[in-house]
Design a protein around this motif. Sequence first.
Motif, PDB file in Angstrom:
ATOM      1  N   GLY A 278       0.781  -1.231   0.000  1.00 38.01           N
ATOM      2  CA  GLY A 278       0.000   0.000   0.000  1.00 38.01           C
ATOM      3  C   GLY A 278       0.810   1.277   0.000  1.00 38.01           C
ATOM      4  O   GLY A 278       0.484   2.223  -0.725  1.00 38.01           O
ATOM      5  N   ILE A 279       1.888   1.335   0.803  1.00 37.32           N
ATOM      6  CA  ILE A 279       2.621   2.593   0.945  1.00 37.32           C
ATOM      7  C   ILE A 279       4.104   2.468   0.619  1.00 37.32           C
ATOM      8  O   ILE A 279       4.840   3.444   0.703  1.00 37.32           O
ATOM      9  N   GLY A 280       4.568   1.264   0.289  1.00 38.63           N
ATOM     10  CA  GLY A 280       5.982   1.089  -0.018  1.00 38.63           C
ATOM     11  C   GLY A 280       6.779   0.642   1.197  1.00 38.63           C
ATOM     12  O   GLY A 280       6.260   0.611   2.313  1.00 38.63           O
ATOM     13  N   PHE A 281       8.039   0.312   0.969  1.00 35.29           N
ATOM     14  CA  PHE A 281       8.856  -0.273   2.025  1.00 35.29           C
ATOM     15  C   PHE A 281       9.314   0.740   3.071  1.00 35.29           C
ATOM     16  O   PHE A 281       9.134   0.549   4.265  1.00 35.29           O
ATOM     17  N   ARG A 282       9.926   1.826   2.628  1.00 37.48           N
ATOM     18  CA  ARG A 282      10.551   2.762   3.568  1.00 37.48           C
ATOM     19  C   ARG A 282       9.560   3.396   4.545  1.00 37.48           C
ATOM     20  O   ARG A 282       9.874   3.522   5.735  1.00 37.48           O
ATOM     21  N   PRO A 283       8.362   3.804   4.105  1.00 37.07           N
ATOM     22  CA  PRO A 283       7.423   4.400   5.071  1.00 37.07           C
ATOM     23  C   PRO A 283       7.034   3.474   6.214  1.00 37.07           C
ATOM     24  O   PRO A 283       6.635   3.946   7.287  1.00 37.07           O
ATOM     25  N   ILE A 284       7.152   2.146   6.011  1.00 35.17           N
ATOM     26  CA  ILE A 284       6.812   1.211   7.087  1.00 35.17           C
ATOM     27  C   ILE A 284       7.742   1.427   8.281  1.00 35.17           C
ATOM     28  O   ILE A 284       7.315   1.400   9.440  1.00 35.17           O
ATOM     29  N   PHE A 285       9.025   1.646   7.999  1.00 37.76           N
ATOM     30  CA  PHE A 285       9.980   1.876   9.085  1.00 37.76           C
ATOM     31  C   PHE A 285       9.673   3.181   9.815  1.00 37.76           C
ATOM     32  O   PHE A 285       9.751   3.243  11.044  1.00 37.76           O
ATOM     33  N   TYR A 286       9.314   4.208   9.070  1.00 33.03           N
ATOM     34  CA  TYR A 286       8.984   5.495   9.701  1.00 33.03           C
ATOM     35  C   TYR A 286       7.738   5.353  10.579  1.00 33.03           C
ATOM     36  O   TYR A 286       7.687   5.873  11.698  1.00 33.03           O
ATOM     37  N   LEU A 287       6.741   4.636  10.072  1.00 32.75           N
ATOM     38  CA  LEU A 287       5.500   4.447  10.818  1.00 32.75           C
ATOM     39  C   LEU A 287       5.732   3.622  12.082  1.00 32.75           C
ATOM     40  O   LEU A 287       5.269   3.979  13.170  1.00 32.75           O
ATOM     41  N   THR A 288       6.465   2.513  11.941  1.00 30.92           N
ATOM     42  CA  THR A 288       6.726   1.639  13.086  1.00 30.92           C
ATOM     43  C   THR A 288       7.525   2.361  14.163  1.00 30.92           C
ATOM     44  O   THR A 288       7.210   2.279  15.359  1.00 30.92           O
ATOM     45  N   GLY A 289       8.565   3.091  13.746  1.00 28.43           N
ATOM     46  CA  GLY A 289       9.367   3.836  14.710  1.00 28.43           C
ATOM     47  C   GLY A 289       8.553   4.900  15.424  1.00 28.43           C
ATOM     48  O   GLY A 289       8.704   5.099  16.641  1.00 28.43           O
ATOM     49  N   SER A 290       7.661   5.563  14.709  1.00 29.54           N
ATOM     50  CA  SER A 290       6.825   6.602  15.315  1.00 29.54           C
ATOM     51  C   SER A 290       5.865   6.013  16.340  1.00 29.54           C
ATOM     52  O   SER A 290       5.673   6.567  17.426  1.00 29.54           O
ATOM     53  N   LEU A 291       5.272   4.869  16.004  1.00 23.44           N
ATOM     54  CA  LEU A 291       4.351   4.219  16.939  1.00 23.44           C
ATOM     55  C   LEU A 291       5.084   3.745  18.189  1.00 23.44           C
ATOM     56  O   LEU A 291       4.565   3.875  19.314  1.00 23.44           O
TER      57      LEU A 291
END
Length: 404
Positions: free
Chosen positions: A162-175
């Motif tokens: 849905g959003i690509g690979f790199r944004p997953i790391f940004y989202l997970t780290g933020s959560l």
Amino acid sequence: MEQWKKNLAVLWVGQFLVMGGMTMIIPFMSLYLQSPGIGLTDPDEIATWAGLIFAGNFVTAFLFQPLWGKLSDRYGRKVMLLRSGFGMAIVIVLMGFATSPWHLLVLRMINGTISGFNPAAISLVSATTPKDRTGFAMGTLQSGGIAGTMLGPLLGGLLADGIGFRPIFYLTGSLLFMASLLALLIVKESFDHKMAATRPNASVLEGFRQLGRIPQLTSLFAVTFLIQFAMVGPMPLLPLYVQQLHGSNENIAFWAGLVSAAAGMSNMFASPMLGRLSDRIGQERILAVSLIGAALMFVPQAVATSVWQLLLFRFLQGVFLGGLIPSVNALIRKFTPDGMEGRAYSFNTSTLSLGNMFGPLVGGVISGWIGIGGVFLVSSALFLVNAVWVRHTLAGKNRAAKSR
């Protein structure tokens, strides 16, 4: 709401996010290595790097967990929990900026080095929960970790599309950062720093020796190792086993994923219930029954003749597995000397990391000798041996207590 319940609720969320974040990258790691920002193309090179990057976290976690455990006994569990939570949040975000496999490997190893959220959370919950509710609290906390482990790969795969690979790391780290911030504001512990300062400042090795002299703790650490060893060992082989039982290549990935998740699903729901039951009838009984039940459930998996049978018995096994970790954590607190709880839980986490490292390796070797079914039978035998060992050590403690 009582403070121990607030602690439990916040740390459940933290456990979920930590385990979810750690497993979320599994479905797309090899694809991430092929993405334009990193650009690997050789299949063998991709497979090698993916394996190294995945294992790197567990290697450093195994080595450094005892150090953080020592420091938590010295300076408090909440400090170690926040150190790990905020630290991992930053490292996971940095993974999204990686431009080479070396970056990912180094960051995963750093992540393992600074990890320690789980043992700190367990130690903090055990110290702040009323003794008659310890089993329930441990079971509930365990369900958060299991939920994260189960849903992490699923969410990772969906988000990658849905959003690509790199944004997953940004989202997970933020959560994870927000969960740590929540712990900073809400979680409380009554830690006596003056009392901790008066205790001998034993080295990590000396602490290990002291705890190793307690046979009950040794057997409990072995339970943790075997749980991971036995459950992670067959994981790489499950798709092949499912393919063998299914008889065709149609929907193999779906069935393999479902079979892999079955034990986790029942484990997640059984852990709080068995934890509550252990508060009533004793953790020793729940642990003994769970070990024997889990051992017996390996046998029909080894001789299954259809995917549905394999799915059923893995689901039933998950129920028994749900009684293991909460009982082990509650009993570790029971047999650990005051002031060494953090160290004990950290050593236990190290044995868990050891199981994660050796399970797939040994499972692959065993399957080459006696087939995939043999892996399940060996795991069953190890569980039964461990059940006898635990029964002997814990019963010996109880007999000694009664004689006094």
